[in-house]
Design a protein around this motif. Structure first.
Motif, mmCIF file in Angstrom:
data_model
loop_
_atom_site.group_PDB
_atom_site.id
_atom_site.type_symbol
_atom_site.label_atom_id
_atom_site.label_comp_id
_atom_site.label_asym_id
_atom_site.label_seq_id
_atom_site.Cartn_x
_atom_site.Cartn_y
_atom_site.Cartn_z
ATOM 1 N N PRO A 3 31.380 -3.167 -40.247
ATOM 2 C CA PRO A 3 30.939 -3.904 -41.425
ATOM 3 C C PRO A 3 30.255 -5.212 -41.059
ATOM 4 C CG PRO A 3 33.148 -3.069 -41.770
ATOM 5 C CD PRO A 3 32.768 -2.766 -40.338
ATOM 6 N N GLU A 4 30.747 -5.892 -39.995
ATOM 7 C CA GLU A 4 30.141 -7.166 -39.603
ATOM 8 C C GLU A 4 28.674 -6.986 -39.231
ATOM 9 O OE1 GLU A 4 34.317 -6.980 -39.111
ATOM 10 O OE2 GLU A 4 32.961 -6.041 -37.730
ATOM 11 N N ALA A 5 28.331 -5.855 -38.642
ATOM 12 C CA ALA A 5 26.956 -5.631 -38.203
ATOM 13 C C ALA A 5 26.018 -5.401 -39.381
ATOM 14 C CB ALA A 5 26.899 -4.437 -37.259
ATOM 15 N N ALA A 6 26.551 -4.920 -40.493
ATOM 16 C CA ALA A 6 25.717 -4.633 -41.654
ATOM 17 C C ALA A 6 25.441 -5.880 -42.477
ATOM 18 C CB ALA A 6 26.403 -3.592 -42.534
ATOM 19 N N ILE A 7 26.141 -6.967 -42.179
ATOM 20 C CA ILE A 7 26.010 -8.173 -42.986
ATOM 21 C C ILE A 7 25.014 -9.116 -42.352
ATOM 22 C CG2 ILE A 7 27.249 -10.229 -43.750
ATOM 23 C CD1 ILE A 7 29.701 -8.472 -43.945
ATOM 24 N N CYS A 8 24.162 -9.641 -43.195
ATOM 25 C CA CYS A 8 23.317 -10.730 -42.742
ATOM 26 C C CYS A 8 23.625 -11.905 -43.650
ATOM 27 C CB CYS A 8 21.834 -10.370 -42.791
ATOM 28 S SG CYS A 8 21.225 -10.019 -44.437
ATOM 29 N N LYS A 9 23.854 -13.048 -43.076
ATOM 30 C CA LYS A 9 24.089 -14.221 -43.892
ATOM 31 C C LYS A 9 22.858 -14.432 -44.758
ATOM 32 C CE LYS A 9 27.277 -16.580 -40.857
ATOM 33 N NZ LYS A 9 27.574 -17.809 -40.172
ATOM 34 N N THR A 10 23.034 -15.165 -45.821
ATOM 35 C CA THR A 10 21.930 -15.339 -46.758
ATOM 36 C C THR A 10 20.846 -16.237 -46.194
ATOM 37 O OG1 THR A 10 23.150 -17.098 -47.871
ATOM 38 C CG2 THR A 10 23.358 -14.869 -48.765
ATOM 39 N N GLY A 11 21.118 -16.936 -45.119
ATOM 40 C CA GLY A 11 20.097 -17.699 -44.417
ATOM 41 C C GLY A 11 19.320 -18.665 -45.296
ATOM 42 N N GLY A 12 20.005 -19.314 -46.223
ATOM 43 C CA GLY A 12 19.345 -20.274 -47.077
ATOM 44 C C GLY A 12 18.671 -19.654 -48.289
ATOM 45 N N MET A 13 18.660 -18.325 -48.376
ATOM 46 C CA MET A 13 18.087 -17.676 -49.551
ATOM 47 C C MET A 13 18.970 -17.948 -50.749
ATOM 48 S SD MET A 13 16.831 -14.017 -48.065
ATOM 49 C CE MET A 13 16.110 -13.553 -49.627
ATOM 50 N N SER A 14 18.391 -17.918 -51.927
ATOM 51 C CA SER A 14 19.134 -18.158 -53.151
ATOM 52 C C SER A 14 20.198 -17.093 -53.368
ATOM 53 C CB SER A 14 18.169 -18.163 -54.335
ATOM 54 O OG SER A 14 18.888 -18.181 -55.535
ATOM 55 N N HIS A 15 21.386 -17.532 -53.720
ATOM 56 C CA HIS A 15 22.459 -16.600 -54.029
ATOM 57 C C HIS A 15 22.238 -15.911 -55.367
ATOM 58 C CE1 HIS A 15 25.569 -18.819 -51.288
ATOM 59 N NE2 HIS A 15 24.645 -18.183 -50.603
ATOM 60 N N VAL A 16 21.388 -16.479 -56.206
ATOM 61 C CA VAL A 16 21.174 -15.964 -57.557
ATOM 62 C C VAL A 16 20.638 -14.537 -57.549
ATOM 63 C CG1 VAL A 16 19.875 -16.303 -59.694
ATOM 64 C CG2 VAL A 16 20.854 -18.274 -58.504
ATOM 65 N N ASP A 17 19.770 -14.211 -56.640
ATOM 66 C CA ASP A 17 19.121 -12.902 -56.614
ATOM 67 C C ASP A 17 19.703 -11.952 -55.575
ATOM 68 O OD1 ASP A 17 17.346 -13.787 -58.600
ATOM 69 O OD2 ASP A 17 16.075 -14.722 -57.086
ATOM 70 N N ARG A 18 20.917 -12.243 -55.106
ATOM 71 C CA ARG A 18 21.534 -11.431 -54.057
ATOM 72 C C ARG A 18 22.897 -10.928 -54.539
ATOM 73 N NH1 ARG A 18 18.657 -10.268 -49.784
ATOM 74 N NH2 ARG A 18 20.166 -10.841 -48.235
ATOM 75 N N ILE A 19 23.278 -9.771 -54.012
ATOM 76 C CA ILE A 19 24.582 -9.206 -54.335
ATOM 77 C C ILE A 19 25.316 -8.821 -53.048
ATOM 78 C CG2 ILE A 19 23.921 -8.308 -56.604
ATOM 79 C CD1 ILE A 19 23.853 -5.485 -55.156
ATOM 80 N N ALA A 20 26.620 -8.737 -53.174
ATOM 81 C CA ALA A 20 27.457 -8.221 -52.089
ATOM 82 C C ALA A 20 28.040 -6.897 -52.552
ATOM 83 C CB ALA A 20 28.585 -9.199 -51.776
ATOM 84 N N ARG A 21 27.961 -5.897 -51.679
ATOM 85 C CA ARG A 21 28.672 -4.641 -51.923
ATOM 86 C C ARG A 21 30.019 -4.792 -51.237
ATOM 87 N NH1 ARG A 21 25.706 -0.562 -49.455
ATOM 88 N NH2 ARG A 21 27.105 -0.654 -47.687
ATOM 89 N N VAL A 22 31.089 -4.675 -52.012
ATOM 90 C CA VAL A 22 32.429 -4.868 -51.472
ATOM 91 C C VAL A 22 33.252 -3.596 -51.614
ATOM 92 C CG1 VAL A 22 32.428 -7.354 -51.913
ATOM 93 C CG2 VAL A 22 33.366 -5.812 -53.637
ATOM 94 N N LYS A 23 34.091 -3.367 -50.634
ATOM 95 C CA LYS A 23 35.054 -2.271 -50.692
ATOM 96 C C LYS A 23 36.424 -2.908 -50.903
ATOM 97 C CE LYS A 23 36.907 1.748 -48.274
ATOM 98 N NZ LYS A 23 36.892 2.519 -47.033
ATOM 99 N N ILE A 24 37.117 -2.449 -51.930
ATOM 100 C CA ILE A 24 38.432 -2.949 -52.287
ATOM 101 C C ILE A 24 39.426 -1.838 -51.990
ATOM 102 C CG2 ILE A 24 39.865 -3.800 -54.171
ATOM 103 C CD1 ILE A 24 37.033 -4.334 -55.604
ATOM 104 N N GLN A 25 40.367 -2.082 -51.083
ATOM 105 C CA GLN A 25 41.323 -1.043 -50.713
ATOM 106 C C GLN A 25 42.747 -1.550 -50.855
ATOM 107 O OE1 GLN A 25 40.380 1.420 -47.411
ATOM 108 N NE2 GLN A 25 42.508 1.875 -46.952
ATOM 109 N N LEU A 26 43.570 -0.782 -51.540
ATOM 110 C CA LEU A 26 44.987 -1.079 -51.664
ATOM 111 C C LEU A 26 45.641 -0.837 -50.301
ATOM 112 C CD1 LEU A 26 47.369 -1.809 -53.522
ATOM 113 C CD2 LEU A 26 47.529 0.618 -54.107
#
Length: 136
Positions: A3-26
């Motif tokens: 998962p760490e490899a698939a993530i790129c920090k937003t690098g100063g880009m606006s958070h307004v137009d970005r989403i995170a896909r999250v996996k929630i596991q019990l």
């Protein structure tokens, strides 16, 4: 791919137009119980809590906390706040801010009596689709 490899920090880009896909596991449950959600980076941890309550589903009548990088994020409650464990606000901490700090995973606990614990993994950061309403 981790998962760490698939993530790129937003690098100063606006958070307004970005989403995170999250996996929630019990945690500690077999077979695994999990959900996937897409949340804007401007969402607070309190908003992520609301998404999780709807996705799992739960009655949303218990205190909760998120933990990552040695910090606790919650809604302050004198009965549960600890002098040894500083509480940071889940109402003001934004998901995008944590991602910018390198967070890729959070632990979420609610219903402290039963210790209902989940692992939230940030799987990807992408551009939001203007035709879609988030969270989803």
């Amino acid at each position: 791919m981790k998962p760490e490899a698939a993530i790129c920090k937003t690098g100063g880009m606006s958070h307004v137009d970005r989403i995170a896909r999250v996996k929630i596991q019990l945690d500690d449950w077999q077979p695994a119980i999990w959900r996937r959600a897409e949340v804007t980076l401007t969402a607070t941890l309190k908003a992520l809590h609301d998404v999780m309550q709807a996705a799992m589903p739960s009655e949303d009548c218990h205190l909760f906390e998120f933990r990552t990088h040695g910090k606790r994020y919650a809604i302050s409650d004198p009965e549960w706040d600890s002098q040894w464990d500083r509480n940071y606000s889940a109402k003001s901490m934004k998901l995008g801010t944590l991602i910018d700090l390198g967070v890729t995973e959070l632990t979420y606990t609610h219903h402290f009596g039963d210790n209902c614990q989940h692992t939230i993994t940030i799987e990807a950061i992408t551009d939001a689709d203007t035709a879609v309403e988030y969270p989803r």
